[in-house]
Design a protein around this motif. Structure first.
Motif, PDB file in Angstrom:
ATOM      1  N   LEU A 159      10.218  -4.154  -1.929  1.00 52.41           N
ATOM      2  CA  LEU A 159      10.034  -2.702  -1.888  1.00 52.41           C
ATOM      3  C   LEU A 159       8.557  -2.334  -1.874  1.00 52.41           C
ATOM      4  O   LEU A 159       8.155  -1.360  -1.230  1.00 52.41           O
ATOM      5  CB  LEU A 159      10.724  -2.053  -3.088  1.00 52.41           C
ATOM      6  N   GLY A 160       7.746  -3.089  -2.546  1.00 52.04           N
ATOM      7  CA  GLY A 160       6.322  -2.805  -2.584  1.00 52.04           C
ATOM      8  C   GLY A 160       5.539  -3.420  -1.451  1.00 52.04           C
ATOM      9  O   GLY A 160       4.533  -2.850  -0.994  1.00 52.04           O
ATOM     10  N   THR A 161       5.970  -4.586  -0.967  1.00 56.80           N
ATOM     11  CA  THR A 161       5.155  -5.299   0.019  1.00 56.80           C
ATOM     12  C   THR A 161       5.469  -4.912   1.464  1.00 56.80           C
ATOM     13  O   THR A 161       4.579  -4.956   2.317  1.00 56.80           O
ATOM     14  CB  THR A 161       5.294  -6.828  -0.165  1.00 56.80           C
ATOM     15  N   LEU A 162       6.714  -4.521   1.774  1.00 59.32           N
ATOM     16  CA  LEU A 162       7.068  -4.259   3.173  1.00 59.32           C
ATOM     17  C   LEU A 162       6.280  -3.103   3.793  1.00 59.32           C
ATOM     18  O   LEU A 162       5.910  -3.190   4.979  1.00 59.32           O
ATOM     19  CB  LEU A 162       8.574  -4.032   3.311  1.00 59.32           C
ATOM     20  N   PRO A 163       5.997  -2.019   3.067  1.00 56.60           N
ATOM     21  CA  PRO A 163       5.137  -0.996   3.680  1.00 56.60           C
ATOM     22  C   PRO A 163       3.771  -1.533   4.091  1.00 56.60           C
ATOM     23  O   PRO A 163       3.209  -1.121   5.118  1.00 56.60           O
ATOM     24  CB  PRO A 163       5.024   0.070   2.582  1.00 56.60           C
ATOM     25  N   HIS A 164       3.230  -2.467   3.315  1.00 55.05           N
ATOM     26  CA  HIS A 164       1.933  -3.049   3.675  1.00 55.05           C
ATOM     27  C   HIS A 164       2.071  -4.019   4.843  1.00 55.05           C
ATOM     28  O   HIS A 164       1.150  -4.147   5.660  1.00 55.05           O
ATOM     29  CB  HIS A 164       1.325  -3.747   2.461  1.00 55.05           C
ATOM     30  N   VAL A 165       3.189  -4.697   4.928  1.00 52.77           N
ATOM     31  CA  VAL A 165       3.440  -5.557   6.087  1.00 52.77           C
ATOM     32  C   VAL A 165       3.383  -4.722   7.358  1.00 52.77           C
ATOM     33  O   VAL A 165       2.702  -5.071   8.336  1.00 52.77           O
ATOM     34  CB  VAL A 165       4.807  -6.261   5.953  1.00 52.77           C
ATOM     35  N   ALA A 166       4.097  -3.599   7.363  1.00 51.68           N
ATOM     36  CA  ALA A 166       4.097  -2.718   8.537  1.00 51.68           C
ATOM     37  C   ALA A 166       2.709  -2.145   8.792  1.00 51.68           C
ATOM     38  O   ALA A 166       2.267  -2.047   9.942  1.00 51.68           O
ATOM     39  CB  ALA A 166       5.110  -1.595   8.330  1.00 51.68           C
ATOM     40  N   ARG A 167       1.999  -1.779   7.717  1.00 58.09           N
ATOM     41  CA  ARG A 167       0.662  -1.199   7.879  1.00 58.09           C
ATOM     42  C   ARG A 167      -0.280  -2.168   8.574  1.00 58.09           C
ATOM     43  O   ARG A 167      -0.962  -1.804   9.556  1.00 58.09           O
ATOM     44  CB  ARG A 167       0.094  -0.825   6.502  1.00 58.09           C
ATOM     45  N   VAL A 168      -0.333  -3.382   8.087  1.00 57.14           N
ATOM     46  CA  VAL A 168      -1.287  -4.348   8.642  1.00 57.14           C
ATOM     47  C   VAL A 168      -0.919  -4.716  10.074  1.00 57.14           C
ATOM     48  O   VAL A 168      -1.798  -4.825  10.942  1.00 57.14           O
ATOM     49  CB  VAL A 168      -1.345  -5.599   7.749  1.00 57.14           C
TER      50      VAL A 168
END
Length: 614
Positions: A159-168
């Motif tokens: 839940l916390g890491t997937l938004p950053h995966v998409a961002r990068v």
């Protein structure tokens, strides 16, 4: 919904969409390259089997991950290749691909299996034990070559890491490889994930606009220029800003040069096109760079081959860097203009109004480029000797269509393809010269063939790269993805032999004639027979006319038979295209050979011309 970590990750991948350059929608993650082992086969492997995501089986983890890089490059960073491996050796084999993606600012999602988070079976098969840190595994090797690294030790951490995966993976400034290390027990553990995590999301390119004060400063610098030069890099390609750049150049009468990553942004015969810049570029663009008083560099990190180790530009030249990434924009004391290439050029041209550079300076672009074209034409002309790289590139160039795509990565071919290729279509060349990874040529072509179902993908490579990594020829043949591979056999690592001998050394351990062997007649590789054994169609050529016939047939075969078509030709090991540029390499100050000591003096002379901070 109650899902395992692996199921949730795969469901999230399938929900992500992207907007392609033509405005149509497509999956952000078009498929997964996979080699399964005990670290990923049951958790992630089961989740992939349950999904609709295409899964392509690789035969070497480095190769399949490089194919994933090829997908990203061929789609201009609009789609992201995914690769998964088991723990230990399988994971470490993908580190090189992460380096390629990192150096080239390309999105890549790596999902290596990892040791048990519980540490119950300790040590597990393929686990690297660190005597001072039990939490360290082989996957920590990804940290220096990942833009985002995370080791999931609980399912809810998604839940916390997937938004950053998409961002990068989708951000123009932060774009690069993402590594999610997946302990095999965590892959199989469950959590009640919120439905909203799997809602479809369309990722559209972000287009940051420039700061108004920085824009005004850049416009002031350009208005004061008498001999400006516009340099287009890969950021122009990924922004799809080539048309905007050409209109900028036309309105303001500014000559245009291209970097390696920016090749084929400009039609070859455009009157303002000076050619490619740098060591592997053209004498025409280098001549203009040496006289330019202002260099507007757009979407480029200005690596050493582009700048001729920072000897390409005049000592007093002012550098304006327009880049989506501030990290790249501030290099070498440039006046930074942080913005998307398309938006930045649009606002900069508005700020400049009717200002135009000197027309005589603008005319220098086509004058110098025509001289370079004549030089390349002479290199391409038929000879009685072994075919040269320039002649091979000429054949492929002449027979290519606007929808076709050509790539290379290492050895001498980047110099021939960057310097000698004449644009057939926009953004249709991939020269992986950020990392110059031997073996990318075949694996990257597989990925490009997946990503580009229309047109013919052609890869050009030497015998050294073929021997370095050829397993994905079988992967592509088995999966039914056709492309053409032109293998130039010149008896070893010929371009490194050239570098060695050009700086006073003797031939040593590069060409086969200079390699230690116990045989009076060492074996030679039959590349055509080898490729045929991997399921490819094969063709042999002995001359330039032979190559023309073989390449025509290979193009037809790759399309109709849906498998790689490999053309093998013996090429000259010592004839190269010369752009007249200098490149800094580490020449010993002291050596047994006086020729090397003399070459070191040449290095000192070259370094005296370096202007690194302006």
């Amino acid at each position: 919904m109650r899902l395992t970590t692996a199921q949730a990750l795969v469901r999230w991948l399938t929900a992500q969409r992207t907007e392609l350059a033509d405005g149509t929608g497509a999956p952000l993650f078009p498929g997964v390259f996979a080699i399964f082992g005990h670290g990923n086969v049951l958790g992630l492997g089961n989740a992939l089997e349950e999904s609709d995501l295409p899964v392509w089986r690789g035969h070497h983890e480095q190769g399949m991950a490089l194919a994933a890089v090829g997908v990203a490059k061929a789609t201009h960073r609009r789609q992201v290749g995914v690769a998964t491996s088991s723990i230990g050796p399988g994971a470490l084999n993908m580190v090189t691909a992460a380096g390629v993606a990192h150096a080239n600012r390309l999105p890549l999602l790596l999902l290596p299996g990892d040791a048990f988070a519980s540490r119950a079976p300790d040590p597990v098969l393929q686990q690297v034990e660190h005597p001072g840190d039990p939490g360290t595994t082989a996957n920590d090797a990804f940290r220096p070559v990942s833009r985002w690294f995370d080791r999931l030790t609980r399912p809810e951490q998604l839940l916390g890491t997937l938004p950053h995966v998409a961002r990068v993976l989708t951000d123009p400034a932060d774009c690069g490889p993402v590594t999610l290390a997946l302990p095999q027990d965590v892959q199989a553990e469950t959590f009640d994930f919120p439905d909203a995590l799997f809602a479809p999301v369309v990722h559209r390119p972000r287009r940051p606009r420039p700061d108004t004060r920085a824009l005004a400063d850049a416009a002031d610098v350009l208005r004061a220029a008498r001999r400006p030069l516009l340099v287009l890099g890969g950021g122009v390609r990924y922004s799809r800003a080539a048309g905007r750049a050409i209109r900028f150049a036309e309105r303001h009468a500014v000559p245009v040069a291209e970097t390696t990553a920016g090749r084929t942004c400009v039609p070859h015969d455009h009157p303002l096109h000076a050619g490619p810049l740098g060591v592997t570029g053209s004498a025409s663009a280098n001549a203009l760079a040496a006289e330019a008083d202002v260099v507007l560099a757009v979407g480029t990190r200005l690596q050493d081959f582009t700048t001729c180790s920072w000897t390409a530009f005049a000592p007093g030249a002012r550098l304006v860097s327009l880049n989506a990434a501030r990290f790249d924009a501030v290099k070498h004391g440039a006046l930074e203009l942080v913005a998307d290439a398309d938006e930045g050029l649009r606002e900069l041209t508005d700020a400049l109004g009717d200002w135009r550079a000197d027309e005589a300076w603008a005319a220098r672009a086509s004058h110098e480029r025509l001289r370079w074209d004549a030089y390349v034409d002479a290199l391409r002309a038929p000879t009685a000797d072994l075919p040269t790289y320039a002649q091979v590139v000429g054949v492929v160039n002449d027979l290519s269509d606007p929808a076709d795509y050509v790539l290379t990565a290492s050895g001498g071919l980047p110099g021939e393809l960057v310097g000698g290729w004449r644009a057939v279509g926009e953004a249709t060349v991939d020269v992986e010269y950020g990392f110059s990874c031997m073996g990318y040529e075949l694996a990257g072509a597989w990925g490009a063939a997946i990503a580009r179902p229309t047109g013919v993908v052609t890869t050009l490579l030497g015998d050294g790269s073929y021997l370095m990594l050829n397993s994905e020829l079988f992967s592509a043949a088995f999966a039914g993805h056709g492309f053409v591979a032109v293998v130039c056999d010149n008896d070893g690592y010929a371009v490194i032999h050239r570098l060695q001998t050009a700086h006073g050394g003797v031939g040593f351990n590069n060409l086969y004639d200079d390699v230690a062997t116990r045989h009076t007649t060492p074996p030679r590789v039959d590349f055509a027979a080898h490729a045929a054994a991997l399921g490819c169609a094969t063709f042999r050529a002995e001359s330039v006319p032979d190559l023309e016939s073989a390449y025509r047939e290979a193009r037809r075969t790759a399309v109709t038979e849906h498998r790689p078509a490999v053309v093998v030709i013996r090429t000259h090991p010592a004839k190269w295209t010369e752009a007249g540029a200098w490149w800094e390499v580490g020449v010993p100050e002291v050596a047994h050979r006086p020729e090397i000591t003399a070459a070191h003096e040449g290095t000192r002379a070259g370094k005296a011309k370096q202007v690194r901070y302006r």
